[in-house]
Design an enzyme around this catalytic site. Structure first.
Site, PDB file in Angstrom:
ATOM      1  N   ASN A 191      -0.187  33.884  -8.955  1.00  0.00           N
ATOM      2  CA  ASN A 191       0.125  33.538 -10.455  1.00  0.00           C
ATOM      3  C   ASN A 191       1.426  33.723 -10.690  1.00  0.00           C
ATOM      4  OD1 ASN A 191       0.167  33.258 -12.970  1.00  0.00           O
ATOM      5  ND2 ASN A 191      -1.166  34.804 -13.678  1.00  0.00           N
ATOM      6  N   TRP A 192       2.468  32.779 -10.921  1.00  0.00           N
ATOM      7  CA  TRP A 192       3.680  32.902 -10.902  1.00  0.00           C
ATOM      8  C   TRP A 192       3.981  33.130 -12.481  1.00  0.00           C
ATOM      9  CZ3 TRP A 192       5.348  28.265  -7.312  1.00  0.00           C
ATOM     10  CH2 TRP A 192       5.130  28.753  -5.983  1.00  0.00           C
ATOM     11  N   LYS A 193       3.128  32.565 -13.447  1.00  0.00           N
ATOM     12  CA  LYS A 193       3.575  33.325 -14.817  1.00  0.00           C
ATOM     13  C   LYS A 193       4.670  32.124 -15.220  1.00  0.00           C
ATOM     14  CE  LYS A 193       1.341  37.615 -14.302  1.00  0.00           C
ATOM     15  NZ  LYS A 193       1.194  38.849 -14.837  1.00  0.00           N
ATOM     16  N   HIS A 231      -7.164  34.140 -18.192  1.00  0.00           N
ATOM     17  CA  HIS A 231      -6.274  35.298 -17.867  1.00  0.00           C
ATOM     18  C   HIS A 231      -6.155  36.252 -19.090  1.00  0.00           C
ATOM     19  CE1 HIS A 231      -2.814  37.396 -16.758  1.00  0.00           C
ATOM     20  NE2 HIS A 231      -3.073  37.146 -15.436  1.00  0.00           N
ATOM     21  N   GLU A 262      -3.617  37.661 -20.309  1.00  0.00           N
ATOM     22  CA  GLU A 262      -2.243  37.281 -21.165  1.00  0.00           C
ATOM     23  C   GLU A 262      -2.882  36.221 -21.960  1.00  0.00           C
ATOM     24  OE1 GLU A 262       0.465  36.774 -18.013  1.00  0.00           O
ATOM     25  OE2 GLU A 262       0.456  39.013 -17.616  1.00  0.00           O
ATOM     26  N   GLU A 294      -9.638  41.463 -13.248  1.00  0.00           N
ATOM     27  CA  GLU A 294      -8.426  41.930 -13.237  1.00  0.00           C
ATOM     28  C   GLU A 294      -8.356  42.790 -14.507  1.00  0.00           C
ATOM     29  OE1 GLU A 294      -5.112  38.994 -11.940  1.00  0.00           O
ATOM     30  OE2 GLU A 294      -5.689  38.412 -13.563  1.00  0.00           O
ATOM     31  N   GLY A 350       0.480  43.930 -14.261  1.00  0.00           N
ATOM     32  CA  GLY A 350       2.025  43.977 -14.400  1.00  0.00           C
ATOM     33  C   GLY A 350       2.333  45.439 -14.730  1.00  0.00           C
ATOM     34  N   SER A 391      -1.753  44.596 -10.146  1.00  0.00           N
ATOM     35  CA  SER A 391      -0.367  45.314  -9.399  1.00  0.00           C
ATOM     36  C   SER A 391      -0.705  45.358  -7.878  1.00  0.00           C
ATOM     37  CB  SER A 391      -0.508  46.568  -9.923  1.00  0.00           C
ATOM     38  OG  SER A 391       0.080  46.345 -11.376  1.00  0.00           O
ATOM     39  N   GLY A 449       0.323  38.607  -9.334  1.00  0.00           N
ATOM     40  CA  GLY A 449       1.310  38.110 -10.035  1.00  0.00           C
ATOM     41  C   GLY A 449       2.610  38.474  -9.688  1.00  0.00           C
ATOM     42  N   GLY A 450       3.339  39.708  -9.887  1.00  0.00           N
ATOM     43  CA  GLY A 450       4.367  39.996  -9.602  1.00  0.00           C
ATOM     44  C   GLY A 450       5.013  39.782  -8.089  1.00  0.00           C
TER      45      GLY A 450
HETATM   46  C1  PEP Z   1      -1.911  38.599 -12.782  1.00  0.00           C
HETATM   47  O1  PEP Z   1      -0.940  38.265 -13.614  1.00  0.00           O
HETATM   48  O2  PEP Z   1      -2.880  37.937 -12.561  1.00  0.00           O
HETATM   49  C2  PEP Z   1      -1.602  39.679 -12.012  1.00  0.00           C
HETATM   50  C3  PEP Z   1      -2.487  40.512 -11.295  1.00  0.00           C
HETATM   51  O3  PEP Z   1      -0.471  40.455 -12.037  1.00  0.00           O
HETATM   52  P1  PEP Z   1       0.234  41.585 -11.252  1.00  0.00           P
HETATM   53  O4  PEP Z   1       0.063  41.285  -9.700  1.00  0.00           O
HETATM   54  O5  PEP Z   1       1.784  41.693 -11.743  1.00  0.00           O
HETATM   55  O6  PEP Z   1      -0.195  42.967 -11.802  1.00  0.00           O
END
Ligand code: PEP
Length: 272
Positions: A24-26, A111, A113, A187, A193, A233, A254-255
């Site tokens: 997930n590149w957001k 998600h 967010e 999640e 994040g 994470s 994500g990150g």
């Molecule tokens: C996400 O945004 O779905 C996610 C899991 O982010 P991160 O890996 O950065 O915690």
């Protein structure tokens, strides 16, 4: 890939459900970055049928740009969100039909967010899954508890509240519980994040609770076949330990998915 190849790959991977690794590149990456990412994947991915599936969720402005290469590389191209309505006065939003037209084959729904900053309710998230499937998109349905909810011992109630509209829609026939069209991502909001990953045991416990809810309401056959990914994470350093928990069917990253090297290291950390 044929169904037989998929089943063979899943068995070879030693799992009962096919592993799925999702990026997930957001609201990150420019055109040159997405091109470079795909170049690197094309270079590193084996030509042979893989034992796992890959999904990339870029900003919607890159869907069209990435579509052909994702088809060539057998990658799922995923929107980050779709609107529940088919069309209309929704400035800034993207419909499921538009995402599909641009080449997406999947979309994220719910998600945290989006649930948080866009105030999406459980019902709205479910309506997005329905809209996505109506346009032939798979839906990666995200859910998870906040830190106060975990500290107040409300995790089971939160899971039921978030899952039940989806389960109702499956019972009503509005959502197909087909793993090629639906998957879940657990999640925990406190792990997204933040650098604070759930321990493998806690993640496995949560996945087991979610699967138990699916089993109670939909029966064992559907409950056993739907993938549940873990997200929060995940990075190369913790992927292997999380992956030892067979409750986890893959990761939503994500990150650490912004760099192709670290995304590939996560997959390699799972033994692929
Ligand atoms: C996400 O945004 O779905 C996610 C899991 O982010 P991160 O890996 O950065 O915690």
């Amino acid at each position: 890939m044929s169904d037989t190849d998929r089943e063979k790959g899943t068995a070879e991977a030693g799992r009962s459900r096919r592993p799925l690794f999702a990026a997930n590149w957001k609201m990150n990456l420019l055109s040159r970055d997405v091109d470079a990412f795909l170049d690197r994947l094309a270079h590193e991915l084996e030509a042979a049928p893989r034992q796992y599936d890959l999904l990339l969720a870029p900003s919607p402005v890159w869907l069209d740009r990435m579509a052909q290469r994702c088809r060539d590389l057998d990658l799922r191209l995923c929107a980050q969100d779709v609107h529940p309505a088919a069309s209309g006065a929704h400035t800034g939003d993207v419909s499921a039909q538009q995402a599909a037209d641009a080449g997406a084959t999947w979309t994220l729904c719910g998600h945290s967010e989006r649930r948080g900053s866009h105030h999406e309710t459980d019902e709205v998230v479910c309506a997005k899954v329905v809209a996505a499937q109506e346009q032939g998109l798979g839906a990666l349905f995200c859910l998870g508890e906040t830190l106060p909810e975990r500290e107040d011992d409300q995790v089971e109630e939160v899971f039921s509240r978030q899952l039940d509209p989806l389960i109702d829609a499956i019972e009503e026939g509005a959502v197909q519980p087909d793993p090629l069209r639906l998957a879940l991502a657990y999640e925990p909001v406190w792990a997204i994040g933040t650098g604070r990953t759930a321990t493998p045991e806690l993640a496995a416990q949560s996945h087991a609770l979610l699967r138990a809810r699916l089993r109670t309401r939909l029966g064992p056959e559907i409950a056993e076949r739907l993938q549940i990914l873990y997200g929060g994470s995940v990075k190369p350093a913790n992927a292997g330990a999380l992956w030892r928990e067979h409750e986890l069917d893959g990761f939503l990253v994500g990150g650490a998915s912004l760099d192709p090297g670290s995304f590939l290291d996560i997959i390699r950390g799972c033994g692929f």
